[in-house]
Design a protein around this motif. Structure first.
Motif, PDB file in Angstrom:
ATOM      1  N   UNK A  95       0.845  -1.185   0.000  1.00 59.64           N
ATOM      2  CA  UNK A  95       0.000   0.000   0.000  1.00 59.64           C
ATOM      3  C   UNK A  95       0.885   1.242   0.000  1.00 59.64           C
ATOM      4  N   UNK A  96       0.935   1.929  -1.129  1.00 59.51           N
ATOM      5  CA  UNK A  96       1.741   3.131  -1.258  1.00 59.51           C
ATOM      6  C   UNK A  96       0.927   4.196  -1.987  1.00 59.51           C
ATOM      7  N   UNK A  97      -0.027   4.825  -1.282  1.00 59.46           N
ATOM      8  CA  UNK A  97      -0.982   5.718  -1.954  1.00 59.46           C
ATOM      9  C   UNK A  97      -0.441   7.114  -2.217  1.00 59.46           C
ATOM     10  N   UNK A  98      -1.042   7.779  -3.188  1.00 65.00           N
ATOM     11  CA  UNK A  98      -0.868   9.212  -3.383  1.00 65.00           C
ATOM     12  C   UNK A  98      -2.137   9.872  -2.838  1.00 65.00           C
ATOM     13  N   UNK A  99      -2.109  10.434  -1.634  1.00 72.26           N
ATOM     14  CA  UNK A  99      -3.326  11.041  -1.088  1.00 72.26           C
ATOM     15  C   UNK A  99      -3.905  12.062  -2.067  1.00 72.26           C
ATOM     16  N   UNK A 100      -5.139  11.837  -2.459  1.00 76.91           N
ATOM     17  CA  UNK A 100      -5.790  12.642  -3.489  1.00 76.91           C
ATOM     18  C   UNK A 100      -7.117  13.167  -2.968  1.00 76.91           C
ATOM     19  N   UNK A 101      -7.322  14.488  -2.961  1.00 76.37           N
ATOM     20  CA  UNK A 101      -8.614  15.027  -2.520  1.00 76.37           C
ATOM     21  C   UNK A 101      -9.761  14.457  -3.341  1.00 76.37           C
ATOM     22  N   UNK A 102     -10.779  13.957  -2.642  1.00 76.12           N
ATOM     23  CA  UNK A 102     -11.970  13.456  -3.311  1.00 76.12           C
ATOM     24  C   UNK A 102     -11.939  12.000  -3.688  1.00 76.12           C
ATOM     25  N   UNK A 103     -10.832  11.279  -3.399  1.00 79.86           N
ATOM     26  CA  UNK A 103     -10.739   9.869  -3.824  1.00 79.86           C
ATOM     27  C   UNK A 103     -10.023   9.033  -2.775  1.00 79.86           C
ATOM     28  N   UNK A 104     -10.369   7.747  -2.737  1.00 76.94           N
ATOM     29  CA  UNK A 104      -9.778   6.806  -1.793  1.00 76.94           C
ATOM     30  C   UNK A 104      -9.713   5.446  -2.457  1.00 76.94           C
ATOM     31  N   UNK A 105      -8.644   4.709  -2.162  1.00 76.85           N
ATOM     32  CA  UNK A 105      -8.487   3.343  -2.675  1.00 76.85           C
ATOM     33  C   UNK A 105      -8.830   2.332  -1.591  1.00 76.85           C
ATOM     34  N   UNK A 106      -9.333   1.143  -2.032  1.00 76.20           N
ATOM     35  CA  UNK A 106      -9.723   0.102  -1.087  1.00 76.20           C
ATOM     36  C   UNK A 106      -9.621  -1.254  -1.782  1.00 76.20           C
ATOM     37  N   UNK A 107      -9.410  -2.307  -0.998  1.00 73.46           N
ATOM     38  CA  UNK A 107      -9.405  -3.661  -1.536  1.00 73.46           C
ATOM     39  C   UNK A 107      -8.167  -3.965  -2.366  1.00 73.46           C
ATOM     40  N   UNK A 108      -8.302  -4.922  -3.288  1.00 70.95           N
ATOM     41  CA  UNK A 108      -7.170  -5.352  -4.103  1.00 70.95           C
ATOM     42  C   UNK A 108      -6.722  -4.294  -5.102  1.00 70.95           C
ATOM     43  N   UNK A 109      -7.529  -3.286  -5.344  1.00 67.01           N
ATOM     44  CA  UNK A 109      -7.087  -2.171  -6.177  1.00 67.01           C
ATOM     45  C   UNK A 109      -6.004  -1.370  -5.462  1.00 67.01           C
ATOM     46  N   UNK A 110      -5.913  -1.545  -4.151  1.00 66.94           N
ATOM     47  CA  UNK A 110      -5.030  -0.737  -3.322  1.00 66.94           C
ATOM     48  C   UNK A 110      -3.865  -1.527  -2.746  1.00 66.94           C
TER      49      UNK A 110
END
Length: 477
Positions: free
Chosen positions: A294-309
Motif C-alpha cells: 500500500x503506497x498511496x498518493x493522497x488525493x482530494x476526493x478519492x480513496x483506494x480500497x481492496x485489491x485495487x489498493x
C-alpha cells in the motif's frame, strides 16, 4: 454528531455487472449522489451495504474469521452465506513428507455458531450484490468506468460508459475505488508496481472427502505449497502454486503433464485419484498471484480500497480479511464527518485511514500490516529451497505448529485475523527460529549445525523485517 446517511450511494462497476437483478441499470441521479463506489466485488458490495443503511453507519462488519475463501461472520455476511452451499471450516491441516498435523482456529471465547466459511466466490459476490440492491438509498449503475474526473487536482467523480453505450459523468464529493486487482484507475492514486512471485493453477475435485473434514489443507510440496478447501458439499478447490512468472501452458497440455508428473505424487493418498480425474477433465485455470504494498498518493476526493489498493500473496487468503477490516476502519472514520464537500479537509482527515491500517504499533492491532507481513514471510518459509538453512526452517515451522497449544493457536489466530497483534507475530517468528536452532544443535552441536543455525536465525530475521519497509512506506505526496 454523525452525518446523516439517508443520501444515496452509487456503485459503478469497472466491468459490466453480469447477472444483476433483472439485468437493468437503475435511473441515474447525480444531484443526490454522496459517494461513488467503483467496483461491486467483495470490498465494493460490503462497503456499499455498510454505508448505505438508513441508520447512521451501523456496526455491520465484525471480522471474526477470514481465511482462504473464509468469510467474516456478521449480520450481513450471514445472510449472504445462506443458500450458496457454503461450508463451515474450523482450521487447517498441514501435510509434509507423509506426515500431517491439524491446526484449529482458537474459537473458545466465541459463540458456538462462529466458524470460517468456504464457498464459490461467484455465488458469494452475487448474493452480496442482491443484498445491496434491497437498500432503497443505494443505486446500482451498470457501466464501465473509463477515468476519474478531476478539477484542480481534486477528484470530482467518474466518467463511465453506460450499459447502453452512452458516455456519462457522475459527480460526488467522495469516490472510493475498489475495482479489484485489474483496476485501471489505481495508477493515478498509488504506486501501482505489482510483484508476481507465482501463479495459482486451479482445479475442482469432485465427490471426494478431504482427510480432515471441515478444514483447509496445505501441502508443503516441492517447489511450493498446494492448497485444498471445500467450496460446496460435493466440491474441493485445489490451488497448486507454481513459482515464477513463466508457467507451463494449459492450451498445449504442458500444464496437465506437469501436474500429473510432478504434483500428483505429492498429494495426500486419499486425494491422488480425484486430483488426476480433475486434470483429465480438463477444466484447468491459472491466475497470477499478485503482491502490491500500500503506497498511496493522497488525493482530494478519492480513496483506494481492496485489491485495487493493496495485495499480498494469497497463501493465507488474507485479501478478504484485509478488505473487511479496512471497511470497518473507513466506516468509523466517516462517522463524525458532517460535510463531504470540503475535499481538502476530507483528504487530510482520511490520510489517517492509510496510516492506521498499516501502522505497525505494539498497542493497536493493525490487521492489514500483520496479515501482509505474515503472508509474505509464510510463503517464503513454506516454499522448498536447496538451501540447507531454509530447509531446516521449513521443517522447524512444520514441527513447531505440530506442537499444538499456543504454538499452533497463536499463528492461526494471526493468520485468521482473530488476534492480529504485531507483537504476537514477532514473538512467533523468533520462537520458530529458536526452535529450529535447538533441533540442529541438540543434543550434540557440531560446527556445521552451529553454522546452519546461525544462518537460519539470519534468514528468519530477514524474512520478518524485509516485509516491514513496504508497510511503513509513507503516503507519497
Amino acid at each position: 454528531g454523525q452525518r446523516e446517511s439517508n443520501v444515496p450511494l452509487k456503485d459503478i462497476k469497472e466491468e459490466t455487472l453480469k447477472g444483476a437483478e433483472n439485468g437493468e441499470s437503475l435511473q441515474f441521479d447525480e444531484a443526490c449522489t454522496d459517494i461513488i463506489i467503483v467496483g461491486a466485488g467483495v470490498a465494493g458490495s460490503a462497503l456499499a451495504y455498510t454505508l448505505g443503511k438508513k441508520e447512521t453507519y451501523p456496526s455491520l462488519i465484525e471480522l471474526l474469521v477470514s481465511s482462504s475463501n473464509l468469510g467474516a461472520i456478521s449480520n450481513y455476511s450471514s445472510w449472504v452465506l445462506r443458500g450458496i452451499d457454503a461450508q463451515r471450516v474450523y482450521g487447517y491441516a498441514l501435510f509434509k513428507d507423509g506426515k500431517s498435523t491439524k491446526l484449529s482456529y482458537p474459537l473458545e471465547n466465541f459463540q458456538s455458531d462462529v466458524a470460517g466459511r468456504s464457498f464459490h466466490n461467484g455465488r458469494f459476490i452475487q448474493r452480496m450484490r442482491n443484498k445491496v440492491a434491497t437498500l432503497p438509498n443505494v443505486r446500482l449503475e451498470q457501466g464501465t468506468v473509463t477515468s476519474l474526473v478531476r478539477e484542480n487536482g481534486t477528484v470530482k467523480g467518474v466518467q463511465y460508459k453506460s450499459k447502453a453505450g452512452q458516455l456519462l459523468i457522475a459527480y460526488a464529493p467522495l469516490t472510493i475505488v475498489c475495482d479489484g486487482c485489474f483496476s485501471n484507475l489505481r495508477r493515478s492514486l498509488c504506486n501501482s508496481k505489482v510483484d508476481i512471485p507465482s501463479t495459482f493453477t486451479a482445479l475442482v475435485l469432485e465427490n471426494c472427502k478431504l482427510p480432515y473434514a471441515n478444514h483447509g489443507h496445505v501441502v508443503l510440496a516441492d517447489p511450493s505449497p498446494i492448497l485444498l478447501y471445500p467450496i460446496s458439499s460435493t466440491e474441493v478447490r485445489c490451488l497448486v502454486d507454481v513459482p515464477g512468472q513463466k508457467v507451463p501452458s494449459v492450451s498445449n497440455g504442458e500444464m496437465a503433464s506437469y501436474l500429473k508428473s510432478s504434483v500428483a505424487r505429492q498429494m495426500p493418498p486419499e486425494l491422488s485419484a480425484p486430483f488426476i480425474a480433475a486434470i483429465e477433465k480438463g477444466n484447468i485455470r491459472t491466475m497470477p498471484n499478485r503482491s502490491m504494498p500500500a503506497s498511496p498518493y493522497p488525493t482530494p476526493g478519492a480513496l483506494l480500497l481492496g485489491d485495487a489498493f493493496n495485495m499480498r500473496h494469497p497463501l493465507t487468503g488474507g485479501g478478504m480479511t484485509v478488505a473487511l477490516s479496512d471497511i470497518v476502519l473507513l466506516r468509523d472514520l466517516l462517522r463524525p464527518i458532517h460535510n463531504l464537500d470540503d475535499a481538502s479537509a476530507l483528504c487530510e482527515y482520511l490520510e489517517s485511514f492509510y496510516t492506521l491500517r498499516k501502522s505497525f504499533s505494539l498497542i493497536l492491532q493493525p490487521v492489514a500490516s500483520t496479515i501482509n507481513t505474515f503472508a509474505g514471510a509464510l510463503y517464503k518459509v513454506f516454499s522448498a529451497s536447496p538451501d540447507l538453512a531454509r530447509k531446516e526452517m521449513r521443517q522447524a515451522c512444520f514441527d513447531y505448529l505440530g506442537l499444538g497449544g499456543v504454538f499452533s493457536s497463536g499463528p492461526i489466530a494471526l493468520l485468521s485475523g482473530l488476534k492480529p497483534h504485531p507483537l504476537n507475530l514477532i514473538l512467533h517468528f523468533f520462537a520458530v527460529a529458536i526452535y529450529g536452532v535447538g533441533r540442529l544443535i541438540l543434543p550434540f552441536p557440531s560446527p556445521k549445525s552451529i553454522w546452519t543455525g546461525g544462518r537460519l536465525i539470519l534468514k528468519e530475521l530477514d524474512k520478518c523485517f524485509s516485509q516491514l519497509p513496504c508497510l511503513h512506506t509513507p503516503p507519497a505526496k
